[in-house]
Structure formats: C-alpha cells, structure tokens
Design a protein around this motif. Structure first.
Motif, short mmCIF file in Angstrom:
data_model
loop_
_atom_site.label_atom_id
_atom_site.label_comp_id
_atom_site.label_asym_id
_atom_site.label_seq_id
_atom_site.Cartn_x
_atom_site.Cartn_y
_atom_site.Cartn_z
N PRO A 135 0.84 -1.21 0.00
CA PRO A 135 0.00 0.00 0.00
C PRO A 135 0.87 1.26 0.00
N SER A 136 0.37 2.29 -0.65
CA SER A 136 1.08 3.56 -0.69
C SER A 136 1.10 4.17 0.72
N ALA A 137 1.97 5.16 0.90
CA ALA A 137 2.03 5.86 2.19
C ALA A 137 0.67 6.47 2.53
N ARG A 138 0.01 7.06 1.52
CA ARG A 138 -1.30 7.67 1.73
C ARG A 138 -2.30 6.62 2.21
N ASP A 139 -2.30 5.46 1.55
CA ASP A 139 -3.22 4.40 1.94
C ASP A 139 -2.93 3.88 3.34
N ARG A 140 -1.67 3.73 3.69
CA ARG A 140 -1.31 3.27 5.04
C ARG A 140 -1.76 4.28 6.09
N ILE A 141 -1.57 5.55 5.80
CA ILE A 141 -2.00 6.60 6.73
C ILE A 141 -3.52 6.54 6.91
N LEU A 142 -4.23 6.48 5.79
CA LEU A 142 -5.69 6.48 5.83
C LEU A 142 -6.23 5.22 6.51
N ASP A 143 -5.65 4.06 6.22
CA ASP A 143 -6.08 2.82 6.85
C ASP A 143 -5.85 2.86 8.36
N THR A 144 -4.70 3.35 8.76
CA THR A 144 -4.38 3.44 10.19
C THR A 144 -5.31 4.43 10.88
N ALA A 145 -5.49 5.60 10.26
CA ALA A 145 -6.37 6.61 10.84
C ALA A 145 -7.80 6.08 10.94
N ALA A 146 -8.25 5.37 9.92
CA ALA A 146 -9.61 4.82 9.94
C ALA A 146 -9.80 3.88 11.13
N ARG A 147 -8.86 2.99 11.31
CA ARG A 147 -8.95 2.03 12.42
C ARG A 147 -8.95 2.76 13.76
N LEU A 148 -8.04 3.71 13.91
CA LEU A 148 -7.91 4.41 15.19
C LEU A 148 -9.06 5.38 15.45
N PHE A 149 -9.47 6.13 14.43
CA PHE A 149 -10.59 7.06 14.61
C PHE A 149 -11.85 6.29 15.01
N TYR A 150 -12.10 5.17 14.35
CA TYR A 150 -13.32 4.42 14.63
C TYR A 150 -13.25 3.77 16.01
N ARG A 151 -12.11 3.24 16.36
CA ARG A 151 -11.98 2.54 17.64
C ARG A 151 -11.82 3.50 18.82
N ASP A 152 -10.97 4.53 18.67
CA ASP A 152 -10.60 5.37 19.81
C ASP A 152 -11.16 6.78 19.76
N GLY A 153 -11.79 7.14 18.67
CA GLY A 153 -12.36 8.48 18.54
C GLY A 153 -11.42 9.44 17.85
N TYR A 154 -11.98 10.55 17.44
CA TYR A 154 -11.21 11.56 16.70
C TYR A 154 -10.28 12.33 17.64
N ARG A 155 -10.82 12.73 18.77
CA ARG A 155 -9.99 13.46 19.74
C ARG A 155 -8.97 12.55 20.40
N GLY A 156 -9.34 11.30 20.60
CA GLY A 156 -8.46 10.35 21.28
C GLY A 156 -7.34 9.82 20.41
N THR A 157 -7.33 10.18 19.15
CA THR A 157 -6.32 9.71 18.22
C THR A 157 -5.45 10.88 17.78
N GLY A 158 -4.21 10.86 18.20
CA GLY A 158 -3.29 11.92 17.83
C GLY A 158 -2.52 11.61 16.55
N ILE A 159 -2.05 12.64 15.93
CA ILE A 159 -1.27 12.51 14.69
C ILE A 159 -0.01 11.67 14.93
N ASP A 160 0.66 11.87 16.07
CA ASP A 160 1.88 11.11 16.33
C ASP A 160 1.60 9.60 16.39
N ARG A 161 0.47 9.24 16.93
CA ARG A 161 0.11 7.82 16.98
C ARG A 161 -0.16 7.27 15.58
N ILE A 162 -0.84 8.05 14.76
CA ILE A 162 -1.10 7.62 13.37
C ILE A 162 0.21 7.45 12.63
N ILE A 163 1.14 8.37 12.83
CA ILE A 163 2.45 8.28 12.18
C ILE A 163 3.18 7.01 12.63
N ALA A 164 3.19 6.79 13.94
CA ALA A 164 3.91 5.63 14.47
C ALA A 164 3.31 4.32 13.97
#
Length: 191
Positions: free
Chosen positions: A4-33
């Motif tokens: 997967p491209s970097a964009r797809d990996r970012i979006l897939d990770t963000a999707a999983r975290l946003f849905y599971r942990d919420g928008y506020r509960g998910t920081g950019i640093d965590r998505i990057i990591a």
C-alpha cells in the motif's frame, strides 16, 4: 499484492484508530507511528488532522453505504418489507469492531457544528442524505405511499437503533427496530 502507498497506510491506520478510539483520542503522532510513515509524508498527503478526518469520512461513507446497500438488497429478495433494514443493521451490530456510526460519533465529539471545520458537518449531512435517498428508493420500489415521508420516519428508527445498540448492546434493539419498521411499512402499504 502490491505494498500500500504511504497515503493508503495513513488512511487505513487513521480509519482504524478514529473508529476505535475516537477523533480526539487519536493523535497525529500515533497515526504516524502505527502507519510507519514519516511526519512529512503524512502532512504532504493530509495538511491537517481535519483533512485526514474528511478523507476518512469520505472513505467510510463509500464503504458503509456499499455494504448497507448490499445487505438490504440481499434481504429484499427474500422478504419485501422495510423491516429487513433492522436485520441488516443487526448484521453490522454483530461485528466485533462495531462502535456506532462514524458520522454520529464525529458530531458527538466535535459538537453540533462539528467544531471549527464546516467540512466535517457537511460530510455527516451528506452521508445521512445519501442514506435517506437510498431508503426513499427502497420505499418507492416496495410500492409504499409517500416514499420520502417513509424514509424520514425510517431514518429516525435507523439512527435510533444505531445509538441504542451502541449504548446497550441489547439484541432487543433489533427486534424493536424490526417491529417499528414493519408498522411503518404496513401504514404505507396499498390497502
């Protein structure tokens, strides 16, 4: 399978975290990591967290509406009644990662005006309008009178079922939704 491209990996990770942990509960640093991309790569594709949320919501809309259309259409062939939408929702509720509606969750976290970014509220409004249009089409195809009114009432049941199940995880929510949608169907059926 291609990587997967970097964009797809970012979006897939963000999707999983946003849905599971919420928008506020998910920081950019965590998505990057968790996505394994560099910070510059994330910001090249998504200049802000809200840009990433908008992209996620667009993706979620496409995925969920496709799934719901398929789930409802499969059931319509066997039983042409609005109550099959409750069964379709029940299928979603039974998934291991069910956390409610991404759009309702976003509005709840960001506030009725979706915080300071009008795109977020616009995404939620567009998603719900698309869902209502789909339900209107189903009501029309079933030969119900006043399909738009049927859809407006069905939306109250659908949204209520999602919230009730998210808070209670009670199977009785599906049964109640089935009864409510069944009564709505009967009230608008040709005599």
């Amino acid at each position: 399978m291609p990587t997967p491209s970097a964009r797809d990996r970012i979006l897939d990770t963000a999707a999983r975290l946003f849905y599971r942990d919420g928008y506020r509960g998910t920081g950019i640093d965590r998505i990057i990591a968790e996505s394994g991309v560099a910070k510059m790569s994330l910001y090249r594709h998504f200049p802000s967290k809200n840009d990433l949320i908008v992209a996620y919501l667009e993706s979620r809309h496409d995925y969920w509406m496709g799934w719901f259309r398929d789930a409802v259409t499969r059931r319509l062939a066997a039983r042409g009644n609005l109550d099959i939408m409750a069964d379709a929702l029940g299928e979603w509720f039974a998934t291991e990662d069910f956390r409610g509606c991404s759009f309702i969750n976003m509005i709840a976290e960001a506030g009725g005006g979706a915080g300071d970014d009008p795109r977020l509220l616009a995404q939620a409004v567009a998603h719900k309008a698309s869902l209502e249009d789909f339900v209107t089409g189903i009501a029309h195809d079933l030969g119900l009178s006043s399909p738009r009114e049927v859809a407006e009432e069905a939306m109250l049941c659908i949204e209520g079922m999602i919230i009730r199940y998210q808070t209670t995880h009670a199977s009785s929510v599906i049964d109640a939704g089935r009864r409510t949608l069944g009564r709505l169907h009967a009230a608008h059926s040709a005599a």
